[in-house]
Scaffold this active site. Structure first.
Site, PDB file in Angstrom:
ATOM      1  N   SER A 109      65.244  61.196  64.155  1.00 48.72           N
ATOM      2  CA  SER A 109      65.526  61.045  65.493  1.00 48.72           C
ATOM      3  C   SER A 109      65.215  59.838  66.244  1.00 48.72           C
ATOM      4  O   SER A 109      64.526  59.212  65.969  1.00 48.72           O
ATOM      5  CB  SER A 109      64.750  62.552  66.068  1.00 48.72           C
ATOM      6  OG  SER A 109      65.087  63.698  65.584  1.00 48.72           O
TER       7      SER A 109
HETATM    8  N1  SAH Z   1      63.148  65.325  62.234  1.00 46.02           N
HETATM    9  C1  SAH Z   1      62.783  64.048  60.630  1.00 46.02           C
HETATM   10  C2  SAH Z   1      64.582  64.443  60.160  1.00 46.02           C
HETATM   11  C3  SAH Z   1      65.592  65.001  60.832  1.00 46.02           C
HETATM   12  S1  SAH Z   1      67.443  64.681  60.525  1.00 46.02           S
HETATM   13  C4  SAH Z   1      63.172  62.403  61.416  1.00 46.02           C
HETATM   14  O1  SAH Z   1      62.848  62.653  62.363  1.00 46.02           O
HETATM   15  O2  SAH Z   1      63.617  61.878  60.461  1.00 46.02           O
HETATM   16  C5  SAH Z   1      67.508  66.634  60.103  1.00 46.02           C
HETATM   17  C6  SAH Z   1      66.428  66.498  58.250  1.00 46.02           C
HETATM   18  O3  SAH Z   1      67.366  67.654  58.462  1.00 46.02           O
HETATM   19  C7  SAH Z   1      67.672  65.604  57.273  1.00 46.02           C
HETATM   20  O4  SAH Z   1      66.683  64.643  56.843  1.00 46.02           O
HETATM   21  C8  SAH Z   1      68.567  66.663  56.383  1.00 46.02           C
HETATM   22  O5  SAH Z   1      68.631  66.862  55.245  1.00 46.02           O
HETATM   23  C9  SAH Z   1      67.429  68.334  57.202  1.00 46.02           C
HETATM   24  N2  SAH Z   1      67.673  68.802  56.706  1.00 46.02           N
HETATM   25  C10 SAH Z   1      69.145  69.770  57.204  1.00 46.02           C
HETATM   26  N3  SAH Z   1      69.359  71.270  56.629  1.00 46.02           N
HETATM   27  C11 SAH Z   1      68.206  70.941  56.024  1.00 46.02           C
HETATM   28  C12 SAH Z   1      68.006  72.688  55.681  1.00 46.02           C
HETATM   29  N4  SAH Z   1      68.444  73.268  55.290  1.00 46.02           N
HETATM   30  N5  SAH Z   1      65.981  72.460  54.715  1.00 46.02           N
HETATM   31  C13 SAH Z   1      65.608  71.645  54.728  1.00 46.02           C
HETATM   32  N6  SAH Z   1      65.976  70.998  55.437  1.00 46.02           N
HETATM   33  C14 SAH Z   1      66.825  70.365  55.648  1.00 46.02           C
END
Ligand code: SAH
Length: 299
Positions: free
Chosen positions: A134
């Site tokens: 993000s």
């Molecule tokens: N907040 C983090 C990543 C944001 S992107 C940062 O800023 O680095 C959203 C993340 O959610 C991604 O890494 C994706 O792989 C994860 N994601 C999506 N669906 C998910 C699920 N059902 N369980 C766990 N992680 C999930």
């Protein structure tokens, strides 16, 4: 031709404070338009915009260090990280001293892929596997919304922990007596996040075990360490996962983007009697909270 990457939210916040309402209105429009048009990036290419002249006029004579931050950046540059935080403060995005201190202590350059270019620009960045880290302004917003529930000794869950950046922030805030838990369903990203965290200021907490990152479906939460004072979800849920509400402590708070194409950042407060109150903070654009297969298939 791509002229320059602009942190639109930062600009909007700046304009709200110092510039003409028309310019502010334009930037707000551009930010929302681009959020909805290109899913993961809130940047604007100056030379592509029919509003070039508006922006050029707006920016001429405006000395903003963020505009110079897209040049080559080595991994981990505390001076640039500090400047990024100071800019977010100046534009009114960061209002909490504690959040500013935490974002200064955790260098964003340690958490982004090593392309050396955009770590300190206020924009989301691709991290592989159809996911993004993000933008700093979103991290700041979520930290501020959860700040009261991230006091020393409290428990925090970060669903969709990706690079591990926000999990690391939580760990620093709840301290060694608290617990910060990340859940991410791409196991490769879990490994990357552990490496990132190991380079950062909270490496000792990872070693000690008060900070941990786990591979799993975050829609189920992480019951082992529940209940949580704070839950953050970093991907947009079409529906609120009941398991997450169940794992929220009475008095706790959950911040979660909700929706599919149009999304709202929702804040759920669990009352002492177990009921929940909810309000919408702002409109956002996140990757979906989904299954691993759907994500890797490109949604
Ligand atoms: N907040 C983090 C990543 C944001 S992107 C940062 O800023 O680095 C959203 C993340 O959610 C991604 O890494 C994706 O792989 C994860 N994601 C999506 N669906 C998910 C699920 N059902 N369980 C766990 N992680 C999930």
């Amino acid at each position: 031709m791509r002229a320059q990457v602009l942190p639109l939210t930062t600009l909007t916040a700046f304009c709200r404070r110092y510039c003409a309402p028309r310019a502010c209105h334009f930037l707000t429009f551009a930010r929302h338009h681009l959020h909805h048009r290109s899913s993961r990036c809130c940047t604007l290419s100056l030379s592509q915009s029919s509003h070039d002249n508006d922006l050029s006029r707006l920016l001429s004579g405006f000395h903003c260090p963020l505009f110079r931050m897209e040049h080559s950046v080595a991994r981990g540059d505390s001076a640039r990280n500090k400047a990024m935080v100071e800019n977010l403060r100046r534009y009114g995005v960061i209002m909490s001293n504690r959040v500013a201190e935490v974002m200064e202590a955790l260098d964003r350059g340690h958490f982004v892929p090593d392309d050396g270019s955009s770590a300190y620009v206020d924009t989301p960045l691709p991290i592989g596997y159809n996911a993004t880290i993000s933008a700093p302004h979103m991290h700041a917003t979520c930290l501020q919304l959860l700040e009261d529930k991230l006091q020393p000794g409290m428990r925090a869950l970060d669903v969709g922990s990706g690079t591990g950046y926000l999990t690391a922030c939580f760990a620093l805030m709840v301290g060694p007596e608290g617990r910060a838990v990340g859940v991410e369903h791409i196991s490769e990203l879990v490994d990357v996040s552990v490496k990132n965290i190991s380079k950062s200021a909270v490496a000792p907490l990872l070693k000690k075990g008060s900070l941990s990152v786990h591979a799993g479906d975050g829609r189920k939460g992480w019951p082992n360490f529940a209940p949580y004072d704070a839950i953050h979800v970093g991907a947009a849920a079409a529906e609120i996962p009941q398991a997450l509400l169940d794992q929220l402590k009475p008095g706790g708070r959950m911040v979660i983007p909700v929706g599919t194409y149009f999304q709202d950042l929702k804040v759920f407060d669990k009352n002492e009697d177990g009921s929940t109150s909810v309000h919408t903070e702002t409109s956002v654009r996140y990757v979906p909270l989904t299954s691993r297969d759907e994500q890797l298939g490109g949604y």
